[in-house]
Motif scaffolding. Structure first.
Motif, PDB file in Angstrom:
ATOM      1  N   UNK A 122      -8.715  12.714   9.680  1.00 51.54           N
ATOM      2  CA  UNK A 122      -8.322  11.535   9.058  1.00 51.54           C
ATOM      3  C   UNK A 122      -7.218  11.036   9.822  1.00 51.54           C
ATOM      4  N   UNK A 123      -6.974   9.645   9.524  1.00 48.20           N
ATOM      5  CA  UNK A 123      -5.945   8.598  10.490  1.00 48.20           C
ATOM      6  C   UNK A 123      -4.750   8.996   9.280  1.00 48.20           C
ATOM      7  N   UNK A 124      -3.502   8.981  10.372  1.00 47.11           N
ATOM      8  CA  UNK A 124      -2.102   8.956   9.435  1.00 47.11           C
ATOM      9  C   UNK A 124      -1.860   7.589   9.091  1.00 47.11           C
ATOM     10  N   UNK A 125      -2.292   6.566   9.599  1.00 48.30           N
ATOM     11  CA  UNK A 125      -2.087   5.255   9.034  1.00 48.30           C
ATOM     12  C   UNK A 125      -3.297   4.475   9.023  1.00 48.30           C
ATOM     13  N   UNK A 126      -3.639   3.944   7.853  1.00 52.00           N
ATOM     14  CA  UNK A 126      -4.767   2.678   7.756  1.00 52.00           C
ATOM     15  C   UNK A 126      -4.432   1.547   7.241  1.00 52.00           C
ATOM     16  N   UNK A 127      -4.752   0.428   7.743  1.00 45.94           N
ATOM     17  CA  UNK A 127      -4.094  -0.834   7.475  1.00 45.94           C
ATOM     18  C   UNK A 127      -5.500  -1.511   6.786  1.00 45.94           C
ATOM     19  N   UNK A 128      -5.494  -1.930   5.567  1.00 48.87           N
ATOM     20  CA  UNK A 128      -6.524  -2.535   4.675  1.00 48.87           C
ATOM     21  C   UNK A 128      -5.995  -4.127   4.782  1.00 48.87           C
ATOM     22  N   UNK A 129      -6.840  -4.976   5.450  1.00 46.70           N
ATOM     23  CA  UNK A 129      -6.713  -6.386   5.565  1.00 46.70           C
ATOM     24  C   UNK A 129      -7.789  -7.076   5.158  1.00 46.70           C
ATOM     25  N   UNK A 130      -8.186  -6.792   3.875  1.00 43.46           N
ATOM     26  CA  UNK A 130      -9.230  -7.732   3.527  1.00 43.46           C
ATOM     27  C   UNK A 130      -8.981  -7.896   1.907  1.00 43.46           C
ATOM     28  N   UNK A 131      -9.004  -6.899   1.203  1.00 41.62           N
ATOM     29  CA  UNK A 131      -8.677  -7.171  -0.270  1.00 41.62           C
ATOM     30  C   UNK A 131     -10.056  -6.844  -1.324  1.00 41.62           C
ATOM     31  N   UNK A 132     -11.162  -6.580  -0.591  1.00 38.69           N
ATOM     32  CA  UNK A 132     -12.242  -6.274  -1.427  1.00 38.69           C
ATOM     33  C   UNK A 132     -12.117  -4.787  -2.070  1.00 38.69           C
ATOM     34  N   UNK A 133     -13.042  -4.274  -2.889  1.00 35.00           N
ATOM     35  CA  UNK A 133     -13.070  -3.098  -3.341  1.00 35.00           C
ATOM     36  C   UNK A 133     -13.621  -2.042  -2.266  1.00 35.00           C
ATOM     37  N   UNK A 178      -1.828   0.907   3.961  1.00 33.88           N
ATOM     38  CA  UNK A 178      -0.995  -0.389   3.385  1.00 33.88           C
ATOM     39  C   UNK A 178      -2.199  -1.336   3.100  1.00 33.88           C
ATOM     40  N   UNK A 179      -1.956  -2.241   2.046  1.00 36.17           N
ATOM     41  CA  UNK A 179      -2.951  -3.199   1.845  1.00 36.17           C
ATOM     42  C   UNK A 179      -2.188  -4.486   1.649  1.00 36.17           C
ATOM     43  N   UNK A 180      -2.833  -5.543   2.368  1.00 34.92           N
ATOM     44  CA  UNK A 180      -2.115  -6.772   2.595  1.00 34.92           C
ATOM     45  C   UNK A 180      -3.173  -7.984   2.396  1.00 34.92           C
ATOM     46  N   UNK A 181      -4.394  -7.590   2.084  1.00 33.65           N
ATOM     47  CA  UNK A 181      -5.171  -8.828   1.778  1.00 33.65           C
ATOM     48  C   UNK A 181      -5.104  -8.799   0.010  1.00 33.65           C
ATOM     49  N   UNK A 182      -5.115 -10.043  -0.232  1.00 33.70           N
ATOM     50  CA  UNK A 182      -4.874 -10.336  -1.697  1.00 33.70           C
ATOM     51  C   UNK A 182      -6.151  -9.809  -2.730  1.00 33.70           C
ATOM     52  N   UNK A 183      -6.055  -8.582  -3.392  1.00 29.38           N
ATOM     53  CA  UNK A 183      -7.028  -8.081  -3.955  1.00 29.38           C
ATOM     54  C   UNK A 183      -7.819  -8.906  -4.820  1.00 29.38           C
ATOM     55  N   UNK A 184      -9.129  -8.711  -4.634  1.00 34.21           N
ATOM     56  CA  UNK A 184     -10.148  -9.424  -5.821  1.00 34.21           C
ATOM     57  C   UNK A 184     -11.220  -8.341  -6.142  1.00 34.21           C
ATOM     58  N   UNK A 185     -10.940  -7.840  -7.369  1.00 34.66           N
ATOM     59  CA  UNK A 185     -11.569  -6.921  -8.037  1.00 34.66           C
ATOM     60  C   UNK A 185     -11.386  -5.472  -7.459  1.00 34.66           C
ATOM     61  N   UNK A 186     -10.357  -5.109  -7.064  1.00 31.31           N
ATOM     62  CA  UNK A 186     -10.072  -3.866  -6.459  1.00 31.31           C
ATOM     63  C   UNK A 186      -9.405  -2.986  -7.661  1.00 31.31           C
ATOM     64  N   UNK A 187     -10.099  -1.861  -7.933  1.00 34.12           N
ATOM     65  CA  UNK A 187      -9.842  -0.883  -9.067  1.00 34.12           C
ATOM     66  C   UNK A 187      -9.500   0.424  -8.637  1.00 34.12           C
ATOM     67  N   UNK A 188      -8.325   1.026  -8.876  1.00 35.81           N
ATOM     68  CA  UNK A 188      -8.447   2.350  -8.055  1.00 35.81           C
ATOM     69  C   UNK A 188      -8.529   3.442  -9.373  1.00 35.81           C
ATOM     70  N   UNK A 189      -9.063   4.687  -9.015  1.00 38.15           N
ATOM     71  CA  UNK A 189      -9.267   5.788  -9.809  1.00 38.15           C
ATOM     72  C   UNK A 189      -8.115   6.784  -9.573  1.00 38.15           C
ATOM     73  N   UNK A 190      -7.275   6.786 -10.562  1.00 41.63           N
ATOM     74  CA  UNK A 190      -6.116   7.510 -10.391  1.00 41.63           C
ATOM     75  C   UNK A 190      -6.528   9.012 -10.105  1.00 41.63           C
ATOM     76  N   UNK A 191      -7.466   9.504 -10.819  1.00 37.74           N
ATOM     77  CA  UNK A 191      -7.770  10.926 -10.568  1.00 37.74           C
ATOM     78  C   UNK A 191      -8.226  11.085  -9.324  1.00 37.74           C
ATOM     79  N   UNK A 192      -8.961  10.342  -8.617  1.00 38.92           N
ATOM     80  CA  UNK A 192      -9.270  10.504  -7.111  1.00 38.92           C
ATOM     81  C   UNK A 192      -8.115  10.314  -6.374  1.00 38.92           C
TER      82      UNK A 192
END
Ligand SMILES: [Zn+2]
Length: 360
Positions: free
Chosen positions: A253-264, A281-295
């Protein structure tokens, strides 16, 4: 960024009324209904304000959320939050910024003195205010001394697109790389091939990443990603995309992943591409993104994102552009006169254009 409504007015019934105080700019009336409409001309309201005459304007990927009706627009809303131009007027409390200077600022005005600003999080400024209505000839910028950065002189016109890009998309891509802890020699994955994703590639390259994987399935965007420093292109998405990144990183896996969209989907893909102990990192305004704390708990990833504190990076980005070490203005692949702003939105909505520059 969000775009609360204010400053729009209906055309006066008498066409001669206050004609010198009106101007025309982009106003969103509802889903897919942007018009070049008459609005109040901005003026100094608070003593800390500046009014600037824009040198160029542009349309942001985040403007497409209200444009598509995904974030609701309840009243006619002046659009645009990316800007650079010449200061026309300043309020009486403004001491650092002067009329005649060429300036660049970010989409949130900030005082640059509060504890959050001093920690480099100007978009969490205790006094932050959105800057709105920049798809127009003239713009009011609150908290001018803290928000605006002046260049050493008025730039030549060929530098304007790159300086305009610094106002949001470059600064946001830069934050994506910084927030994901990109270090020399790193393997970086960029999710999203919009203007921010492409400039996140450029930022990772400047931060001396060794391998930069752009996830994109569009030929023109892949080409620009390569020009900006991408070493690999991955066209697969979702599970297949994560599997491909695993394969490219020998199962790690990658040490740095840059999320530049904002979708789930983009967020899941980003987290799924990171190595244990890696950064997302996540810089796209999130729309409908929910994270599963367990995962998330069992993935061991660092998450760091939010509205990019572009102001933190502006002096450095302006220097890099001024010395022509970077040319982020290449993300503008469509230029239109401001009055054709509606076509600019359509072209980006239909992904015919990466980013539209609006000529004034
Ligand atoms: Zn502040």
């Amino acid at each position: 960024m969000g775009s609360p409504s204010s400053g729009w007015r209906r055309s006066p019934t008498s066409s001669t009324e206050e004609s010198e105080e009106a101007m025309r700019g982009a106003v969103l009336f509802g889903p897919r209904d942007v018009r070049f409409e008459e609005r109040d001309a901005p003026k100094i309201i608070e003593p800390t304000d500046a009014v600037i005459r824009l040198s160029a304007s542009c349309i942001c990927g985040s403007d497409l959320w209200p444009y598509r009706g995904i974030s609701t627009t309840t009243a006619p809303t002046p659009m645009g939050h990316e800007y650079c131009g010449i200061v026309e007027d300043v309020g009486r409390a403004v001491t650092l910024i002067k009329p005649g200077q060429f300036v660049i600022g970010s989409f949130f005005a900030s005082d640059n003195t509060c504890p959050h600003c001093r920690a480099g999080y100007q978009t969490s400024c205790a006094h932050r205010q959105p800057v709105i209505g920049a798809q127009a000839p003239v713009l009011r910028v609150p908290l001018a001394d803290g928000t605006l950065v002046a260049t050493r002189e008025v730039p030549s016109s060929d530098r304007i697109p790159s300086l305009l890009a610094a106002s949001d998309v470059l600064g946001t891509g830069w934050f994506a790389a910084d927030a994901a802890n990109v270090k020399p020699g790193a393997t970086v994955v960029v999710v999203g091939d919009g203007a921010v994703g492409l400039l996140a590639v450029l930022a990772a390259k400047q931060m001396c990443a060794e391998r930069i994987v752009a996830m994109s399935r569009h030929a023109a965007r892949q080409k620009l990603a390569r020009e900006f420093g991408a070493t690999d292109i991955v066209t697969e998405r979702g599970e297949a995309g994560m599997a491909r990144i695993k394969e490219l990183t020998r199962g790690v896996g990658a040490e740095a992943v840059l999320e530049c969209v904002g979708t789930p989907e983009a967020m899941q893909q980003a987290i799924g591409c990171a190595r244990p102990g890696g950064y997302v990192s996540y810089v796209g305004v999130p729309h409908g993104v929910e994270l599963d704390a367990q995962k998330l708990f069992f993935r061991h990833v660092h998450l760091h994102g939010g509205p990019a504190p572009v102001r933190r990076y502006l002096p450095e980005l302006i220097d890099l552009i001024w010395s022509r070490k970077i040319d982020p203005g290449k993300v503008f692949d469509l230029t239109l006169p401001l009055e054709n702003v509606a076509e600019g939105y359509r072209a980006m909505d239909e992904r015919r254009a990466i980013k539209t520059l609006l000529r004034l």
